[in-house]
Design an enzyme around this catalytic site. Structure first.
Site, mmCIF file in Angstrom:
data_model
loop_
_atom_site.group_PDB
_atom_site.id
_atom_site.type_symbol
_atom_site.label_atom_id
_atom_site.label_comp_id
_atom_site.label_asym_id
_atom_site.label_seq_id
_atom_site.Cartn_x
_atom_site.Cartn_y
_atom_site.Cartn_z
ATOM 1 N N HIS A 1 0.856 -1.193 0.000
ATOM 2 C CA HIS A 1 0.000 0.000 0.000
ATOM 3 C C HIS A 1 0.885 1.234 0.000
ATOM 4 C CE1 HIS A 1 -3.144 2.829 1.226
ATOM 5 N NE2 HIS A 1 -4.014 1.898 0.883
ATOM 6 N N ASP B 1 -7.859 -5.172 0.448
ATOM 7 C CA ASP B 1 -8.371 -5.969 -0.667
ATOM 8 C C ASP B 1 -7.985 -7.439 -0.584
ATOM 9 O OD1 ASP B 1 -9.747 -3.973 -1.991
ATOM 10 O OD2 ASP B 1 -7.899 -3.147 -2.781
HETATM 11 N N1 ACO Z 1 4.110 -8.042 -4.150
HETATM 12 C C1 ACO Z 1 5.448 -8.138 -4.374
HETATM 13 N N2 ACO Z 1 6.268 -7.071 -4.433
HETATM 14 C C2 ACO Z 1 5.714 -5.862 -4.257
HETATM 15 C C3 ACO Z 1 4.352 -5.701 -4.014
HETATM 16 C C4 ACO Z 1 3.541 -6.846 -3.956
HETATM 17 N N3 ACO Z 1 2.215 -6.779 -3.746
HETATM 18 N N4 ACO Z 1 4.064 -4.391 -3.870
HETATM 19 C C5 ACO Z 1 5.212 -3.739 -4.032
HETATM 20 N N5 ACO Z 1 6.214 -4.626 -4.280
HETATM 21 C C6 ACO Z 1 7.623 -4.328 -4.509
HETATM 22 C C7 ACO Z 1 7.822 -3.774 -5.912
HETATM 23 O O1 ACO Z 1 7.999 -4.802 -6.865
HETATM 24 C C8 ACO Z 1 9.035 -2.902 -5.749
HETATM 25 O O2 ACO Z 1 10.152 -3.753 -5.714
HETATM 26 P P1 ACO Z 1 11.589 -3.225 -6.292
HETATM 27 O O3 ACO Z 1 11.950 -2.063 -5.424
HETATM 28 O O4 ACO Z 1 12.462 -4.419 -6.152
HETATM 29 O O5 ACO Z 1 11.324 -2.817 -7.712
HETATM 30 C C9 ACO Z 1 8.858 -2.336 -4.331
HETATM 31 O O6 ACO Z 1 8.006 -3.276 -3.651
HETATM 32 C C10 ACO Z 1 8.204 -0.973 -4.316
HETATM 33 O O7 ACO Z 1 7.068 -0.986 -5.193
HETATM 34 P P2 ACO Z 1 6.181 0.311 -5.494
HETATM 35 O O8 ACO Z 1 5.160 -0.017 -6.550
HETATM 36 O O9 ACO Z 1 7.051 1.480 -5.744
HETATM 37 O O10 ACO Z 1 5.506 0.498 -4.093
HETATM 38 P P3 ACO Z 1 4.219 1.276 -3.759
HETATM 39 O O11 ACO Z 1 4.195 1.504 -2.300
HETATM 40 O O12 ACO Z 1 4.077 2.455 -4.609
HETATM 41 O O13 ACO Z 1 3.078 0.218 -4.155
HETATM 42 C C11 ACO Z 1 1.001 -0.726 -4.546
HETATM 43 C C12 ACO Z 1 1.820 0.222 -3.676
HETATM 44 C C13 ACO Z 1 0.795 -0.128 -5.936
HETATM 45 C C14 ACO Z 1 -0.367 -0.913 -3.880
HETATM 46 C C15 ACO Z 1 1.730 -2.084 -4.645
HETATM 47 O O14 ACO Z 1 2.046 -2.583 -3.374
HETATM 48 C C16 ACO Z 1 0.942 -3.131 -5.430
HETATM 49 O O15 ACO Z 1 0.947 -3.112 -6.660
HETATM 50 N N6 ACO Z 1 0.252 -4.074 -4.713
HETATM 51 C C17 ACO Z 1 -0.513 -5.100 -5.354
HETATM 52 C C18 ACO Z 1 -1.856 -4.585 -5.815
HETATM 53 C C19 ACO Z 1 -2.795 -4.263 -4.668
HETATM 54 O O16 ACO Z 1 -2.994 -5.052 -3.764
HETATM 55 N N7 ACO Z 1 -3.403 -3.066 -4.716
HETATM 56 C C20 ACO Z 1 -4.362 -2.629 -3.695
HETATM 57 C C21 ACO Z 1 -3.877 -1.451 -2.953
HETATM 58 S S1 ACO Z 1 -4.992 -1.042 -1.655
HETATM 59 C C22 ACO Z 1 -6.247 -0.198 -2.372
HETATM 60 O O17 ACO Z 1 -6.142 0.306 -3.449
HETATM 61 C C23 ACO Z 1 -7.567 -0.114 -1.655
#
Ligand code: ACO
Length: 380
Positions: free
Chosen positions: A261, A316
């Site tokens: 998140h 979620d």
């Molecule tokens: N699984 C595995 N790795 C992850 C995940 C995940 N769910 N989320 C982030 N990472 C990793 C990324 O691959 C990245 O790795 P790297 O640095 O080696 O490239 C690192 O963590 C940072 O990722 P960002 O996308 O920059 O992190 P951010 O905090 O912006 O991401 C997000 C937030 C978009 C929600 C992300 O965690 C994600 O895509 N999660 C899965 C989708 C999801 O569950 N969305 C619901 C969000 S809650 C809502 O909207 C109500």
């Protein structure tokens, strides 16, 4: 020519307004609505009460509460014309698309839809809150070739919605949905709330502003994650397959849906409430299997992602499993999210209207200037 300005792509880190609606403490894993812990409200309050709290800034006293609930339930019914329109909508449309289209249509029945003064807004708010669950339930029935079920004004918001979908009232399920709706009602400034503010900042109307918010929630980066998490559990198939699935995903640098998140860097408190609630429920069939898979995925990812990288379960992760238990197909996730968030969007819109200012950002121009116009007949 380029102007010497900083562009804040995605408006990341930009504060667009002041708000006393909610505060998220992403490190502590807490969310407060008007100062109250949202998880406490989710367990002890009702959707209507939390909507009142958000919109009016305080918990209602008994008289205010019953008047409010009555005003909403008096608006449960939808016009015959609206039902006719719903019956004409092609079945391939998603529940969220039907909801957003119908909300604008409700506005067409409101002769005073453009009024933004307090008295008029009250009528519009209870109109929107009352009718949107009826529309979504009616669409569920129509798209499944079933008769529309008329609302029951003796049932609360969540219970009546579920009754209109299923034709029966089960107290435990109604309470579970109520909890879920409270958990989703408000979550600070985000893309959909901002879209609502942009629309109302032009002094448009409340139906349009809430519809803008729904349009924005539609995208998979905002409202679609519960369905994505569910799809992932279905792909896994059984708890025994979870470890291999997670390891393969992570080795391909793919994401585990329902984890991570932007704001929470610890366990999302809303996910905790849903998980504990599902633990106590008598889940059966697919919902039971999906929940067991989710628990195993969580166990693995707590070690692999949460403890090490602060990528932890979000709301979620478990929400979709509740919807399966309640009998909803996967595509209802974003629509149920919207149904709940309408209370929060309305509160944002009203708060902004207290001291409105046209939202009018700028772009940094990076194209050419001074090009010579060549008439069409002279162009190559
Ligand atoms: N699984 C595995 N790795 C992850 C995940 C995940 N769910 N989320 C982030 N990472 C990793 C990324 O691959 C990245 O790795 P790297 O640095 O080696 O490239 C690192 O963590 C940072 O990722 P960002 O996308 O920059 O992190 P951010 O905090 O912006 O991401 C997000 C937030 C978009 C929600 C992300 O965690 C994600 O895509 N999660 C899965 C989708 C999801 O569950 N969305 C619901 C969000 S809650 C809502 O909207 C109500």
């Amino acid at each position: 020519m380029t102007e010497d300005v900083v562009v804040h792509k995605g408006l990341e880190g930009i504060y667009v307004t002041e708000s006393s609606l909610s505060y998220i403490d992403g490190l502590a894993g807490k969310v407060y609505v008007r100062g109250y812990d949202l998880t406490e409200l989710a367990m002890k309050s009702s959707y209507e009460e939390v909507a009142y709290l958000l919109i009016y800034g305080k918990l209602p006293n008994k008289r205010e509460y019953y008047n409010w609930v009555e005003a909403i339930s008096k608006n449960y019914g939808i016009e015959e014309g609206m039902k006719k329109i719903l019956r004409e909508i092609p079945r391939w449309n998603s529940p969220l698309d039907v909801l957003k289209y119908s909300l604008l249509t409700i506005g067409l029945w409101d002769k005073e839809q453009n009024r933004l003064d307090k008295d008029a807004l009250y009528d519009k708010i209870v109109n929107i809150l009352g009718k949107t669950p009826t529309i979504l339930a009616a669409w569920y029935r129509i798209s499944n070739d079933l008769d529309i079920i008329e609302p029951r004004d003796d049932l609360n918001y969540a219970a009546n919605f579920l009754y209109m979908v299923r034709g029966e009232h089960v107290e435990e399920d109604a309470k579970a949905l109520d909890t879920d709706l409270i958990l989703h009602i408000e979550h600070g400034m985000n893309a959909s709330a901002f879209a609502g503010l942009v629309t109302i900042s032009t002094l448009s109307d409340i139906y349009s502003a809430v519809t803008s918010a729904i349009n924005t929630l539609k995208g998979p980066l905002h409202g679609g994650a519960a369905g994505a998490a569910l799809k992932q559990f279905r792909e896994i198939g059984s708890p025994e397959n979870a470890e291999k699935y997670v390891e393969e995903k992570l080795s391909r640098k793919e994401r585990i849906m329902g984890f991570g998140h932007r704001v929470y860097k610890t366990y999302d408190p809303r996910a905790k409430v849903l998980k504990e609630m599902l633990m106590k429920m008598d889940l059966k069939g697919e919902a039971k299997n999906l929940f067991e898979i989710a628990l195993r995925v969580e166990e693995i990812c707590m070690e692999r992602l949460c403890k090490t990288k602060r990528i932890c379960p979000n709301v979620d992760f478990y929400a979709g499993i509740l919807y399966v238990h309640l009998g909803f197909p996967i595509e209802y996730g974003p629509a149920i999210f919207a149904l709940s968030r309408i209370g929060g969007w309305i509160a944002h819109i009203l708060e902004y209207l207290e001291s409105p200012r046209l939202i009018r950002p700028r772009h940094k121009y990076v194209g050419p200037i001074g090009l010579k116009y060549v008439p069409l007949e002279e162009r190559e």
